[in-house]
Design an enzyme around this catalytic site. Sequence first.
Site, short mmCIF file in Angstrom:
data_model
loop_
_atom_site.label_atom_id
_atom_site.label_comp_id
_atom_site.label_asym_id
_atom_site.label_seq_id
_atom_site.Cartn_x
_atom_site.Cartn_y
_atom_site.Cartn_z
N ARG A 93 0.83 -1.28 -0.06
CA ARG A 93 0.28 -0.03 0.21
C ARG A 93 0.80 1.39 -0.09
O ARG A 93 0.54 2.12 0.58
CB ARG A 93 -0.87 0.07 1.29
CG ARG A 93 -1.78 -1.14 1.15
CD ARG A 93 -3.01 -1.17 0.07
NE ARG A 93 -3.75 -2.38 0.01
CZ ARG A 93 -3.40 -3.44 -0.66
NH1 ARG A 93 -2.06 -3.59 -1.40
NH2 ARG A 93 -4.13 -4.56 -0.76
N SER A 134 -11.36 -1.91 2.62
CA SER A 134 -10.56 -2.26 3.78
C SER A 134 -10.24 -1.01 4.45
O SER A 134 -9.44 -0.18 3.96
CB SER A 134 -9.15 -2.98 3.43
OG SER A 134 -9.32 -4.39 3.13
N GLU A 185 -6.31 3.05 6.38
CA GLU A 185 -5.94 3.21 5.00
C GLU A 185 -6.20 4.28 4.14
O GLU A 185 -5.55 4.72 3.35
CB GLU A 185 -6.49 1.52 4.46
CG GLU A 185 -6.03 1.45 2.90
CD GLU A 185 -6.03 -0.09 2.54
OE1 GLU A 185 -6.63 -0.24 1.37
OE2 GLU A 185 -5.54 -0.89 3.21
#
Length: 308
Positions: A179, A229, A299
């Site tokens: 990420r 998520s 996130e």
Amino acid sequence: MNSEYTEKIAAEAEVLGCKIEKDALLKDRTTFKIGGSCGLLVHMNGEESFLRLVPLAEKLGVPYYIFGKGSNLIVDSDGISSVVFLSGKDFSEIVPNDGETLVCQAGASLVNICNKALEQGLAGLEFAYGIPGTLGGAVFMNAGAYGGEMKDVVTSVRAMDRQGNIKVYSNSELDFSYRHSRFCQSGEIVLSAEIKLQKGDKSEIKAKMDELMEKRRSKQPLEFPSAGSTFKRPEGNYAAALIEQCGLKGVHVGGAEVSTKHSGFVINKGNASFAELMELIRIVKDTVKEKTGYVLECEPLIITDKKL
């Protein structure tokens, strides 16, 4: 934000042929369906619009954000004073090149890129089918699922710094990790990327895409607005497992809820506000840290004028 400066950006955008919206409601521009208005929304329509408008905003000292599909954003319900430059359908060209390569502008959706790959009989991007974002955002955060990541298929990226200087980066220069890409720190804006795939059987590619989409539908709460998520995977564990272990599945604050279908997702179950969502995220993080010692990191990017 100085309204005179905003008007200058709006006027320049119109000269460039960009559609503009004043006081645009950002809940319509995020997959969480949460967010108030921004001072000005500009639909970017090509590299020239980035080359002229971003340096102009920098020169004028006008705060701004680059949006794609808003699939990894949490935006304040009270709105933001910033300009939003939208990298979307007006900047979404996908061009096949050299038989096994697709050159894609930043506003192209991953779903459309996957469909173009299928049309060309190109395999290797099936993992991205169903990720509800654009190429720009996917490269920025090295999006991935089901064992694949953008780092596996992106061979080069054309990017621009905030002063309008363009540079092309090879895969090895992109600093891809979980990420993460170089753009998370550099502040550069992704304009386009080259994706290298392999020739494959169309029926097999389609079957794989359908299989992964069915997995998403069966395991993820796609029927509710979310940003996917909500927490990054902590080293050595999984956010969803930790959240469930702490008995947080189904916990809610107002319309924001930890999904009972997949505890890694915080969902907007019914007109959740930014404040409700942020409070639920705080509860989850604090509880997981207290009970397990793991520190969860959000996130999605949180966009607000307030100090958090």
